[in-house]
Every structure is written in structure tokens, then in C-alpha cells.
Write a protein that holds these residues in place. Structure first.
Motif, short mmCIF file in Angstrom:
data_model
loop_
_atom_site.label_atom_id
_atom_site.label_comp_id
_atom_site.label_asym_id
_atom_site.label_seq_id
_atom_site.Cartn_x
_atom_site.Cartn_y
_atom_site.Cartn_z
N ILE A 1 0.87 -1.03 0.02
CA ILE A 1 -0.10 -0.14 -0.11
C ILE A 1 0.84 1.12 0.02
N GLU A 2 1.69 1.48 1.01
CA GLU A 2 2.66 2.54 1.22
C GLU A 2 3.49 2.63 -0.36
N GLY A 3 3.99 1.59 -0.90
CA GLY A 3 4.91 1.71 -2.04
C GLY A 3 4.05 2.03 -3.17
N ILE A 4 3.06 1.54 -3.38
CA ILE A 4 2.15 1.96 -4.56
C ILE A 4 1.61 3.39 -4.48
N LEU A 5 1.08 3.66 -3.23
CA LEU A 5 0.63 5.46 -3.14
C LEU A 5 2.06 6.15 -3.62
N ALA B 1 -11.72 0.49 10.81
CA ALA B 1 -11.48 1.57 10.97
C ALA B 1 -10.17 1.92 11.85
N ALA B 2 -9.70 1.21 12.65
CA ALA B 2 -8.47 0.99 13.41
C ALA B 2 -7.20 0.83 12.35
N LYS B 3 -7.64 -0.16 11.41
CA LYS B 3 -6.44 -0.29 10.45
C LYS B 3 -6.37 0.85 9.56
N TYR B 4 -7.53 1.27 8.98
CA TYR B 4 -7.41 2.76 8.29
C TYR B 4 -6.53 3.79 8.85
N LYS B 5 -6.77 3.94 10.36
CA LYS B 5 -6.16 4.84 11.28
C LYS B 5 -4.59 4.64 11.03
N ASN B 6 -4.02 3.35 11.41
CA ASN B 6 -2.71 2.98 11.23
C ASN B 6 -2.23 3.33 9.68
N LEU B 7 -3.07 3.02 8.80
CA LEU B 7 -2.52 3.45 7.51
C LEU B 7 -2.38 4.87 7.31
N SER B 8 -3.41 5.76 7.72
CA SER B 8 -3.44 7.05 7.57
C SER B 8 -2.03 7.62 8.35
N LYS B 9 -1.77 7.24 9.47
CA LYS B 9 -0.45 7.46 10.28
C LYS B 9 0.61 7.43 9.49
N ILE C 1 -8.31 7.43 3.01
CA ILE C 1 -9.43 7.14 2.01
C ILE C 1 -9.35 8.38 0.97
N GLU C 2 -9.05 9.49 1.50
CA GLU C 2 -8.70 10.68 0.91
C GLU C 2 -7.47 10.64 0.15
N LYS C 3 -6.26 9.90 0.50
CA LYS C 3 -5.52 9.81 -0.25
C LYS C 3 -5.54 8.89 -1.43
#
Length: 380
Positions: free
Chosen positions: A218-222, A296-304, A311-313
Motif C-alpha cells: 500500500i505504502e509503496g504503490i501510493l 477503522a483502526a487499520k485505516y487509522k494505522n495506514l493514515s498515520k 481514504i482521501e489519499k
């Protein structure tokens, strides 16, 4: 206890890794590919050069479309039965790779066919054939998965055949092969890979191993997909090529979710490219699934990790690389959508929707399909 399998025997990664084919031993090999792109780019000629050996025969079967059908598989299968190869080489996007898997399955196990493949316990190991997968797009990760997605035209459905013997023995991840990809294809296939990683990351069947692969992907593709689309550097293409493979290793063990269920429904009815369908539907699914506390907790982890709301990213990335905002904008006619709405919603409940982290009701699916078609906010 959970058994994990992330790939076949070997992954050969890096620019110019196609040259590894010089080391492959074979007597008869059959190449299965798509239309003209692998010929125009010179990839097929390179494969023929690298594999040229005295006393060995190489046969090429081309013409697999973007959504491979039963008929296309059967044509290739008959050719294989006449040629009798012991090695199959699938080269191209996810479509020829998936088609080759179905050919391989029915070739090695002639008692199986499209009429009974979902009714029988499928074999998990091959003993007669070798399978090499060479992806030319950075999306499906079919080179490391145990899945073959085939279109059944008479049912207007795309269905997935799943068994371990479909996982290629050798995967070659060569960024040079992706250099001829136009920006819009790089965008759609890259978003397909991002969908795989995000759906795997929130799937309840995941674990520490699959989460680690998915999160890195996820981080690499973004980070690298915009560069791949806008600048098409070899570094960026190789990075995305590797990250999509990691996403495949994750989802083939953890599973996917509703994006794929809905995307296969639209793809089966309208021949909508799989990556494009996933790319459009992905942010809507994230809005739907975020009401689950664990998601939601996993999305929060990704957002950080990425420094802004995940989601906006994802939405911002889609806009930046030219992904349509909704399925209507992707070219599906409104009159067809309205006429087919009941079939679309029924088909969207199939496949990976069953393992979505939130169980999707038919009422919710009707609202969801409406939203992704017209571009309306998912707030239910």
C-alpha cells in the motif's frame, strides 16, 4: 493453525530478469499471450532468443482478450493437446496469465472441464507440467496466486477457479517489460494492485504475515504509482511491479472483499476492464467498510503511515492519475445499467463479497451499486 503459501518455487525480480529464461530447461514449451502488445514491444522475440536451444520446440498461442472467456481457453487447450508441451509460459497482463492457468488445469487433469470444475475437489499439485508466468502489467499478481478468473459469457459472469496447482512455479518480475505500458493502463493496473493490498489488509482472514506484505505494498504503490504514470521511469515501473507482486502474495492467503465482487459483476456484463472497475469502486468500499471498528483502526494505522487520511489519499491518487469518479464516467451506459440493475446487484453479492469484513445485505448492495455508478457518497 494456518498454512501460508506466498509463491511457487522462485520469484526472479529486477530489471532484465527475463534473461533468466536462458537457464530454463525444456523440450516443448507453449507461450500463451494476449493480442499484439508483447509482439510490438519485442518481449516475445526476446523470449524466443533466450529459450532457443537445440532440439527444443517453442509454440506461441496469442489472442487472449482483456476478460478471457471459456471459449478462448478451450481454443488454447485444443492447441496444447495437439502440441503436447511439458512447459507453459504465460506472458502479458493478468488475462493471458489467468487463461493459461485454466488451460494448464484442464491439460494436466483432462477429467476436469468448465462443466464440473466447481463441483469437484480440485488437485493441489502438478506432476506433468512446469509453469512460468511473466507479467507485463503491474496489477493482478496472477504470477504468484492460485486463482484463475474466467468470463462465462452465457451467465454474464466472471468466476474464479482456485486451487494450489494453479500457482506458477516461476514468476519473472522484470520492470523492463512494463516500460511500453501507456499511462492509463499503468494507472488502472496499479490501482488494481492497490485494491488487492487494501482488501487483503482489512480481511479478517489475514495475519501478521499478510498484513506486513499488504501494508508495504500500500505504502509503496501510493508513493511510486504516480511517478510510474507520469514519468514512466524504469525505477518507478520496477517498484510498482514488485509491490503489486507483494499485494498478490498477501491476498492469495488472506482474501479480498466487496470491491472484487462488484467489479466482477460489472466486468462480466459490460466487459469493463478489471483494473478500471476496481479503481473506481475502491474508495466507495472504504467508506462503506470504515464503520467496522477493526477496519477503522487499520485505516487509522495506514493514515498515520502515509501522513494523511488513507481514504482521501486513495481518492486523490485516483484523480491525479485519471481514474473516472464513477462507473457511469467509465463508459457504462445508463440505460444498460438501469435495465441490468437486478442482475448487477445479484452478481455483486457473489465471489469475494462473501468475505468482506462487513457482511453486505442485499439492501446495502443495491444502495452501494447505485452509489458507485452515479458517484454518490456512501453514507449508510
Amino acid at each position: 493453525m494456518k498454512v501460508l503459501r506466498f509463491h511457487g518455487k522462485n520469484i526472479i525480480n529486477g530489471a532484465n530478469s527475463l534473461e533468466y529464461l536462458k537457464q530454463v530447461s525444456y523440450k516443448k514449451a507453449m507461450i500463451i499471450t494476449g493480442g499484439k502488445s508483447m509482439f510490438r514491444s519485442g518481449v516475445i522475440d526476446k523470449i524466443k532468443t533466450y529459450m532457443e536451444k537445440p532440439g527444443c520446440e517453442l509454440k506461441i498461442h496469442s489472442g487472449i482478450s482483456k476478460n478471457p472467456t471459456k471459449d478462448q481457453v478451450m481454443v488454447a487447450l485444443e492447441e496444447a493437446r495437439e502440441f503436447k508441451p511439458e512447459t507453459f509460459i504465460a506472458v502479458g497482463g493478468g488475462s493471458p496469465l489467468d487463461a493459461a492457468k485454466a488451460v494448464l488445469l484442464f491439460y494436466e487433469f483432462p477429467e476436469l472441464n468448465f462443466d464440473n470444475v466447481f463441483d469437484k475437489s480440485l488437485p493441489t499439485e502438478r506432476t506433468r507440467t512446469n509453469f512460468i508466468a511473466i507479467p507485463s502489467t503491474s496489477g493482478t499478481a496472477s504470477e504468484v496466486t492460485h486463482v484463475s478468473v474466467i468470463t462465462y459469457p452465457e451467465k454474464n459472469l466472471k468466476l474464479a477457479i482456485k486451487t494450489e496447482c494453479l500457482r506458477p512455479d516461476l514468476a519473472i518480475i522484470d520492470g523492463n517489460i512494463t516500460m511500453s505500458l501507456p499511462a492509463h493502463i499503468a494507472a488502472q493496473t496499479g490501482m488494481d494492485a492497490l485494491t488487492h493490498a487494501l482488501e487483503s489488509y482489512i480481511n479478517t482472514n489475514g495475519d501478521d504475515f499478510t498484513d506486513a506484505l499488504a501494508k508495504e505494498a500500500i505504502e509503496g504503490i501510493l508513493e511510486w504509482l504516480p511517478v510510474s504514470c507520469e514519468q514512466a521511469t524504469l525505477e518507478s515501473r520496477q517498484k510498482v511491479h514488485a509491490f503489486q507482486c507483494m499485494a498478490g502474495m498477501s491476498f492469495s492467503n488472506a482474501g479480498l472483499g466487496m470491491v472484487h465482487g462488484v467489479s466482477h459483476a460489472f466486468g462480466g456484463l459490460y466487459n469493463l476492464a478489471h483494473g478500471l472497475g476496481n479503481a473506481v469502486i475502491l474508495p466507495y468500499s472504504m467508506d462503506y467498510n470504515k464503520k467496522d471498528a477493526a477496519v477503522a483502526a487499520k485505516y487509522k494505522n495506514l493514515s498515520k503511515a502515509v501522513g494523511s487520511d488513507i481514504i482521501e489519499k486513495v481518492r486523490e491518487l485516483g484523480r491525479r492519475i485519471g481514474i473516472p469518479a464513477c462507473i457511469k464516467d467509465a463508459g457504462v451506459a445508463e440505460k444498460d445499467f438501469q435495465a441490468d440493475f437486478a442482475t448487477l446487484t445479484e452478481n455483486s453479492m457473489l465471489g469475494s463479497t462473501a468475505v468482506n469484513p462487513i457482511k453486505v445485505s442485499m439492501d446495502d448492495m443495491k444502495k452501494f451499486v447505485h452509489c458507485v455508478y452515479y458517484g454518490e457518497k456512501v453514507d449508510f
